[in-house]
Design a protein around this motif. Sequence first.
Motif, PDB file in Angstrom:
ATOM      1  N   UNK A 394     -37.110   3.869  17.168  1.00 58.78           N
ATOM      2  CA  UNK A 394     -36.039   4.319  16.275  1.00 58.78           C
ATOM      3  C   UNK A 394     -36.541   4.242  14.837  1.00 58.78           C
ATOM      4  N   UNK A 395     -36.353   5.328  14.087  1.00 61.31           N
ATOM      5  CA  UNK A 395     -36.796   5.409  12.684  1.00 61.31           C
ATOM      6  C   UNK A 395     -35.636   5.977  11.864  1.00 61.31           C
ATOM      7  N   UNK A 396     -35.246   5.263  10.803  1.00 56.45           N
ATOM      8  CA  UNK A 396     -34.093   5.662   9.991  1.00 56.45           C
ATOM      9  C   UNK A 396     -34.411   5.597   8.505  1.00 56.45           C
ATOM     10  N   UNK A 397     -33.702   6.434   7.752  1.00 54.87           N
ATOM     11  CA  UNK A 397     -33.607   6.287   6.301  1.00 54.87           C
ATOM     12  C   UNK A 397     -32.123   6.189   5.942  1.00 54.87           C
ATOM     13  N   UNK A 398     -31.828   5.296   4.993  1.00 60.59           N
ATOM     14  CA  UNK A 398     -30.445   5.047   4.575  1.00 60.59           C
ATOM     15  C   UNK A 398     -30.391   5.138   3.053  1.00 60.59           C
ATOM     16  N   UNK A 399     -29.438   5.889   2.511  1.00 63.42           N
ATOM     17  CA  UNK A 399     -29.378   6.042   1.056  1.00 63.42           C
ATOM     18  C   UNK A 399     -28.646   4.878   0.401  1.00 63.42           C
ATOM     19  N   UNK A 400     -28.502   4.933  -0.917  1.00 66.66           N
ATOM     20  CA  UNK A 400     -27.890   3.832  -1.661  1.00 66.66           C
ATOM     21  C   UNK A 400     -26.391   3.736  -1.421  1.00 66.66           C
ATOM     22  N   UNK A 401     -25.821   4.751  -0.810  1.00 68.96           N
ATOM     23  CA  UNK A 401     -24.408   4.709  -0.438  1.00 68.96           C
ATOM     24  C   UNK A 401     -24.208   4.230   0.998  1.00 68.96           C
ATOM     25  N   UNK A 402     -25.279   3.706   1.590  1.00 71.46           N
ATOM     26  CA  UNK A 402     -25.250   3.126   2.941  1.00 71.46           C
ATOM     27  C   UNK A 402     -25.146   4.164   4.055  1.00 71.46           C
ATOM     28  N   UNK A 403     -25.413   5.430   3.739  1.00 70.55           N
ATOM     29  CA  UNK A 403     -25.312   6.472   4.745  1.00 70.55           C
ATOM     30  C   UNK A 403     -26.688   6.831   5.314  1.00 70.55           C
TER      31      UNK A 403
END
Length: 493
Positions: A394-403
């Motif tokens: 599993x590979x994720x990116x999350x922005x500064x708004x937690x999305x």
Amino acid sequence: MAAKGTKYTILPLTRVEGHGKVTVHLNDSGVVDRARLHIVEFRGFERFILGRPFWEIPVAVQRLCGICPVSHHLAAAKAMDRIVGGEQLTPTAEKIRRLMHYGQMLQSHALHFFHLSAPDFLFGTEGTAESGFAAPVEQRNIINLAAKYPDLAVQGVMMRKYGQEVVKATAGKKIHGTGAIPGGVNKNLSIQDRDELLKSIDQMMIWSRGAVDIARDYTKEHFDELAPFGSFESNHLSLVRESDGALDLYDGVLRAVDKDRNMILVDVNVQRYLEVLMEEVRPWSYMKFPFLKDLGPEYGWYRVGPLARMNTASFIDTEEACAAHKEFRELQQGANNITMCYHWARMIEVLHSVEKIRDLLNDPDLQGKDLLSSGPRREEAVAIVEAPRGTLLHHYRVDRNDMVTMCNLIVSTTSNNEPMNRAVTKVAKDHLSGRKDIPEKFLNYIEVAIRAYDPCLSCATHALGSMPLSVEVYDAGGALVDRRVRGSGPNET
């Protein structure tokens, strides 16, 4: 001799998770030219979860699968640990997660071996060494298995039930639980749950030893038949424990070995997976084809799962499974490339899981109250676990708004895509070339080779019950030459 340009289609596959089909193409001489496993569903989960808050992901992604949701739950939770800076779990949190994972491994392996694959093994021709692959289709099912081997059928049910109870005690539910959260877990193991699980652990040990014996003895008794069946030389990849290369189903570094068990990927940190792995797209399947980057798509494909783990791990850190692993390694020099040895390897992992469950249940850390960790936030994370079917990424990116803004999932069956296609091709060439009809047993031969991998073709639930299997043969002009539905005669529907 078969008609020119013959094409066989097997749709759908049975006793596997999800839906797929197989096509076998014969050349003008009636010799198998190519065979392909087609995945006919589109998963799409990498797009579904974009724009969702990161704390929802460990619960959301496990909807990919009804039989191994814990694997997706833990892989996503491990990734989100890094997002919140809590990857250094407390002892209680890590051991609760590991207990959950071993329960999942036990229940999934027991289901596959005793109920989905055993009908192919246990209905051989009496008085001969022939396996049950060619047994009548009316006989190869769980109903007849329970009638002829009631104790074994009950054993499979009870082992799976026990694994599910372990999952329930740690995750809150048997399926799609919520126990792992970013940075830790939301509950410890109660004394009541611990004591209830300990009541049956001795019986689970007895049954798991017996399961290893069944798989080992069957493999050795039928070795001349099983060794070439859908087998080929390959690379193997899995996680191993970072400190010493031991089998580790929950955490570790990536290791790959070649057909001779020479190391070709040396204990790579999982955060660097993009440096060593790539995925290829082919037009006839919704599943991708992963490979080792340095070796390229032609030579870099690999197998994952129980067979691969037995080949990559230096040893197993529980006493009885370690002894079983050593015996498994003695079967062949170098790596074990026998496809049907997946089943023996799977039962060694069952024994290992039960040993781990026993040890963890006696660990007082499971009643600890320090459940969460945190640290500096990150915006990108990779996590890998060893699911029952193999390495799950599993590979994720999350922005500064937690999305969540990016998700890439490489599921175990995706990594086994090329090996399954090669297994299908090998069986087809060995058993179909030169035939002018469709032997009933051939339909199952193809499926036996695929079932060895215990694939989850759409990361969905196991498919049980009466599912039709239809094979049609067309000539080069597109005219129907022959049609066979499982259990019927030629040209009958």
